[in-house]
Design an enzyme around this catalytic site. Structure first.
Site, mmCIF file in Angstrom:
data_model
loop_
_atom_site.group_PDB
_atom_site.id
_atom_site.type_symbol
_atom_site.label_atom_id
_atom_site.label_comp_id
_atom_site.label_asym_id
_atom_site.label_seq_id
_atom_site.Cartn_x
_atom_site.Cartn_y
_atom_site.Cartn_z
ATOM 1 N N ASP A 49 0.868 -1.178 0.000
ATOM 2 C CA ASP A 49 0.000 0.000 0.000
ATOM 3 C C ASP A 49 0.901 1.224 0.000
ATOM 4 O O ASP A 49 1.951 1.225 0.646
ATOM 5 C CB ASP A 49 -0.927 0.009 1.214
ATOM 6 C CG ASP A 49 -2.177 0.819 0.951
ATOM 7 O OD1 ASP A 49 -3.072 0.314 0.257
ATOM 8 O OD2 ASP A 49 -2.261 1.955 1.448
ATOM 9 N N SER A 96 4.900 2.707 -4.513
ATOM 10 C CA SER A 96 3.879 3.064 -5.495
ATOM 11 C C SER A 96 3.978 2.107 -6.666
ATOM 12 O O SER A 96 5.064 1.899 -7.223
ATOM 13 C CB SER A 96 4.094 4.495 -5.988
ATOM 14 O OG SER A 96 3.328 4.741 -7.150
ATOM 15 N N ASN A 154 -4.333 -4.953 -7.523
ATOM 16 C CA ASN A 154 -5.609 -4.447 -7.022
ATOM 17 C C ASN A 154 -5.613 -2.933 -6.817
ATOM 18 O O ASN A 154 -6.678 -2.331 -6.735
ATOM 19 C CB ASN A 154 -5.935 -5.157 -5.697
ATOM 20 C CG ASN A 154 -7.103 -4.550 -4.972
ATOM 21 O OD1 ASN A 154 -8.257 -4.783 -5.313
ATOM 22 N ND2 ASN A 154 -6.815 -3.742 -3.952
ATOM 23 N N SER A 184 -13.240 -3.840 -14.356
ATOM 24 C CA SER A 184 -14.448 -3.185 -13.832
ATOM 25 C C SER A 184 -15.557 -3.239 -14.865
ATOM 26 O O SER A 184 -15.308 -3.300 -16.073
ATOM 27 C CB SER A 184 -14.134 -1.720 -13.511
ATOM 28 O OG SER A 184 -15.314 -0.974 -13.286
ATOM 29 N N TYR A 229 -11.134 5.857 -16.305
ATOM 30 C CA TYR A 229 -11.155 4.607 -15.530
ATOM 31 C C TYR A 229 -11.533 3.420 -16.424
ATOM 32 O O TYR A 229 -10.903 2.358 -16.383
ATOM 33 C CB TYR A 229 -12.159 4.785 -14.391
ATOM 34 C CG TYR A 229 -12.317 3.631 -13.446
ATOM 35 C CD1 TYR A 229 -11.321 3.317 -12.531
ATOM 36 C CD2 TYR A 229 -13.495 2.885 -13.427
ATOM 37 C CE1 TYR A 229 -11.491 2.265 -11.625
ATOM 38 C CE2 TYR A 229 -13.674 1.845 -12.539
ATOM 39 C CZ TYR A 229 -12.662 1.547 -11.629
ATOM 40 O OH TYR A 229 -12.841 0.513 -10.743
ATOM 41 N N GLY A 230 -12.547 3.620 -17.254
ATOM 42 C CA GLY A 230 -12.988 2.546 -18.144
ATOM 43 C C GLY A 230 -11.919 2.161 -19.145
ATOM 44 O O GLY A 230 -11.714 0.975 -19.435
ATOM 45 N N LYS A 287 -9.300 0.139 -17.307
ATOM 46 C CA LYS A 287 -9.789 -1.173 -16.869
ATOM 47 C C LYS A 287 -9.969 -2.148 -18.034
ATOM 48 O O LYS A 287 -9.714 -3.354 -17.882
ATOM 49 C CB LYS A 287 -11.113 -1.007 -16.106
ATOM 50 C CG LYS A 287 -10.942 -0.430 -14.696
ATOM 51 C CD LYS A 287 -9.979 -1.254 -13.863
ATOM 52 C CE LYS A 287 -10.049 -0.924 -12.388
ATOM 53 N NZ LYS A 287 -9.049 -1.689 -11.596
ATOM 54 N N ALA A 335 -18.194 -3.986 -5.054
ATOM 55 C CA ALA A 335 -17.983 -4.112 -3.612
ATOM 56 C C ALA A 335 -18.009 -2.746 -2.943
ATOM 57 O O ALA A 335 -17.712 -1.725 -3.567
ATOM 58 C CB ALA A 335 -16.644 -4.806 -3.329
ATOM 59 N N ALA A 336 -18.351 -2.752 -1.674
ATOM 60 C CA ALA A 336 -18.358 -1.531 -0.875
ATOM 61 C C ALA A 336 -16.939 -1.251 -0.396
ATOM 62 O O ALA A 336 -16.431 -1.906 0.511
ATOM 63 C CB ALA A 336 -19.307 -1.690 0.316
#
Length: 306
Positions: A39, A74, A101, A153, A166-167, A170, A198-199
């Site tokens: 992370d 990173s 992820n 996604s 983002y699309g 992904k 997911a939340a």
């Protein structure tokens, strides 16, 4: 049915300080894997220690009796990725599983989207998956073993307002997966994609609380374990949400031969549009780009004969 175990395996999970990544890391550890919890730390080159979030997940794993180490690199920084791989090899001497992820959002309608919005999202999602996978690739080839998961996604597969950057990133991951499943086959390297709902921190403002309660990130991880197990598939897009799972595929209609030369006009294509777009005649998903070419030539040959 035998238990799915990862005893003796070493796994790297990026973006594992919270949300989906944390759940994947914990589940791998419960099943015997040694886990690198990545992370982002305070330094872009990965130096200066790991983030508090990653350290916290390591403590959770250790409380379970497992082995883990934190990494603050990173995924979008070459030096940071090298440090993550080098530290893993120095400590455990192998890398068996890599779950890419890590992710961010810079949502805006397309007219308001800036170059920076595009660059940042592609850096973290697409380059941030490519770079760790590339750094671990030859290690996995030498071992003749590797299991990789990228995180796609529904925005990449189907679209979503305000997420062109983002699309694009992904769906780019699916394209990368489709080639790596071919290149990795001879060395027992399998790569799949998970398409989660997911939340998490990335979705908490997008859905009502009652819906988010059903979309626990830990409900995705059991599916991911099946993508990185010994007898995992390869080249699969696994959709996962609220305990439900399905497979997403890119498919093609049977199509039609229109003609060549003077016979091939825009009007001729329009005349056969219903046949070209007839989804009742959908083919099985192709395993490689070459199969697409073979199909198109078969359509041509059939049309010429007719």
């Amino acid at each position: 049915m035998s238990d799915i175990r990862f005893d003796g395996k070493v796994a790297i999970v990026t973006g594992a300080g919270g949300g989906l990544g944390r759940c994947h890391a914990l589940e791998l550890a419960r099943r015997g894997a040694k886990v690198v919890v990545n992370d982002l730390g305070s330094s872009m080159d990965g130096s200066g220690g790991s983030s508090a979030a990653a350290e916290g997940v390591v403590k959770e794993i250790e409380a379970l009796g497992g082995e883990a180490m934190a990494n603050g690199s990173s995924v979008a920084d070459a030096a940071g990725v090298k440090k993550m791989i080098d530290d893993t090899m120095a400590k455990w001497g192998r890398i068996d599983i890599l779950i890419a992820n890590a992710g961010i959002l810079r949502d805006k309608s397309f007219s308001k989207m800036t170059q920076t919005d595009i660059d940042l999202v592609i850096d973290v999602h697409l380059r941030g998956s490519f770079m760790p996978i590339h750094a671990a690739w030859d290690i996995m080839k030498e071992q003749n073993y590797g299991r990789i998961v990228v995180t796609t996604s529904s925005t990449g597969l189907y679209g979503n307002f305000g997420q062109a950057n983002y699309g694009a990133a992904k769906l780019g991951l699916v394209g990368m997966m489709n080639t790596l499943k071919i290149e990795g086959a001879k060395n027992n390297i399998k790569i799949n994609a998970v398409c989660p709902v997911a939340a998490t921190q990335m979705t908490e403002g997008l859905m009502p609380p009652a819906v988010l309660e059903q979309l626990k990130p830990e409900y995705v991880s059991p599916g991911v374990m099946n993508l990185v197990k010994e007898d995992a598939p390869t080249g699969v897009i696994l959709s996962a949400a609220a305990g439900a799972f399905s497979i997403a595929r890119i498919v093609e209609t049977e199509g039609a031969f229109v003609g060549v030369g003077d016979d091939l006009t825009a009007e001729a294509v329009a005349a056969k549009w219903d046949q070209i777009t007839d989804t009742s005649r959908t083919l099985p998903a192709f395993k490689a780009g070459g199969e697409h070419g073979q199909h198109m030539f078969a359509v041509v040959a059939g049309g010429v004969k007719a």
